[in-house]
Scaffold this active site. Structure first.
Site, PDB file in Angstrom:
ATOM      1  N   TYR A  78       0.835  -1.203   0.000  1.00  0.00           N
ATOM      2  CA  TYR A  78       0.000   0.000   0.000  1.00  0.00           C
ATOM      3  C   TYR A  78       0.872   1.256   0.000  1.00  0.00           C
ATOM      4  O   TYR A  78       0.642   2.195  -0.776  1.00  0.00           O
ATOM      5  CB  TYR A  78      -0.925  -0.033   1.218  1.00  0.00           C
ATOM      6  CG  TYR A  78      -1.739   1.209   1.435  1.00  0.00           C
ATOM      7  CD1 TYR A  78      -2.767   1.557   0.554  1.00  0.00           C
ATOM      8  CD2 TYR A  78      -1.506   2.044   2.522  1.00  0.00           C
ATOM      9  CE1 TYR A  78      -3.526   2.707   0.756  1.00  0.00           C
ATOM     10  CE2 TYR A  78      -2.260   3.186   2.738  1.00  0.00           C
ATOM     11  CZ  TYR A  78      -3.262   3.512   1.852  1.00  0.00           C
ATOM     12  OH  TYR A  78      -4.012   4.655   2.053  1.00  0.00           O
ATOM     13  N   TRP A 129      -5.506   0.851  10.476  1.00  0.00           N
ATOM     14  CA  TRP A 129      -5.725   0.950   9.039  1.00  0.00           C
ATOM     15  C   TRP A 129      -5.562  -0.418   8.383  1.00  0.00           C
ATOM     16  O   TRP A 129      -6.203  -0.724   7.382  1.00  0.00           O
ATOM     17  CB  TRP A 129      -4.777   1.973   8.416  1.00  0.00           C
ATOM     18  CG  TRP A 129      -4.875   2.034   6.916  1.00  0.00           C
ATOM     19  CD1 TRP A 129      -3.902   1.723   6.018  1.00  0.00           C
ATOM     20  CD2 TRP A 129      -6.023   2.414   6.142  1.00  0.00           C
ATOM     21  NE1 TRP A 129      -4.374   1.884   4.729  1.00  0.00           N
ATOM     22  CE2 TRP A 129      -5.669   2.309   4.776  1.00  0.00           C
ATOM     23  CE3 TRP A 129      -7.313   2.825   6.469  1.00  0.00           C
ATOM     24  CZ2 TRP A 129      -6.558   2.589   3.745  1.00  0.00           C
ATOM     25  CZ3 TRP A 129      -8.199   3.114   5.442  1.00  0.00           C
ATOM     26  CH2 TRP A 129      -7.816   2.994   4.102  1.00  0.00           C
ATOM     27  N   GLU A 138     -11.561   5.839   5.383  1.00  0.00           N
ATOM     28  CA  GLU A 138     -10.897   6.541   6.475  1.00  0.00           C
ATOM     29  C   GLU A 138     -11.850   6.705   7.663  1.00  0.00           C
ATOM     30  O   GLU A 138     -11.445   6.627   8.823  1.00  0.00           O
ATOM     31  CB  GLU A 138     -10.369   7.904   6.019  1.00  0.00           C
ATOM     32  CG  GLU A 138      -9.251   7.850   4.989  1.00  0.00           C
ATOM     33  CD  GLU A 138      -7.952   7.238   5.499  1.00  0.00           C
ATOM     34  OE1 GLU A 138      -7.819   7.013   6.735  1.00  0.00           O
ATOM     35  OE2 GLU A 138      -7.063   6.977   4.674  1.00  0.00           O
TER      36      GLU A 138
END
Length: 198
Positions: A28, A58, A50
């Site tokens: 990522y 995350w 988010e």
């Protein structure tokens, strides 16, 4: 390196330390984080993810991203805006996503709001809050990377004024980092190479 600076990855290239804690993070970091994202639907997806990340890792969201995309019709604003109560119940029972009622309701409500905007309006609103890169010092360590900025506070305020939920200043700044409005790759990070904005 010490003090939260870039660290060598498995291939020897220096990266932001957080990206070396899991292979998913490394991929990522190297291919997405900090690269410019454009388009209403693409930015809506990032904003939703988010928001779901709030209070969680995350990595939890990243590993369920395909599940989120399947559950939320690819985060196409027009499609999500048409979701019914049956869709809401389906989402609350979907093990492929984070089943948080308030966050699911926020995504549906935000989609209905954004669906009433002109094409490109969400993108314009988000990108209008991108700070001038020349006015931002390049972070050398993780301690140099803020969690909130005046720009993210302003973006959160603009979204809230239009009725958006779960888009506070911290979430707004995470969006800005992820979507390339700011470049918070550390100074020595291999991913900080100059790029052409699409």
């Amino acid at each position: 390196m010490t003090g939260g600076g870039a660290l060598p990855g498995p291939d020897g290239r220096p990266r932001c330390p957080w990206s070396l804690t899991a292979e998913d993070y490394t991929a990522y970091h190297d291919t997405e984080w900090g690269r410019p994202v454009h388009g209403d639907d693409a930015l809506f997806e990032r904003l939703c993810l988010e928001a779901f990340q709030s209070g969680l890792s995350w990595l939890t969201i990243l590993r369920r991203r395909e599940g989120f995309r399947a559950a939320f019709a690819g985060f196409r604003i027009a499609a999500v805006a048409e979701f019914t109560e049956a869709d809401r119940e389906r989402l609350l029972a979907d093990p492929g996503i984070v089943r948080n009622r308030a966050k699911i309701d926020a995504v549906l409500a935000n989609a209905r709001i954004a669906a009433g905007w002109a094409p490109g309006e969400l993108e314009e609103l988000v990108w209008s809050h991108a700070p001038d890169p020349a006015g931002r010092p390049v972070p050398r360590t993780l301690a140099d990377v803020p969690a909130v900025t005046p720009e993210s506070t302003a973006l959160a305020g603009a979204l809230k004024k239009r009725g958006f939920r779960f888009t506070g200043p911290t979430t707004a700044y995470a969006l800005m980092q992820a979507c390339g409005l700011v470049d918070d790759h550390l100074a020595d990070c291999c991913a900080r190479a100059p790029r052409t904005v699409p």
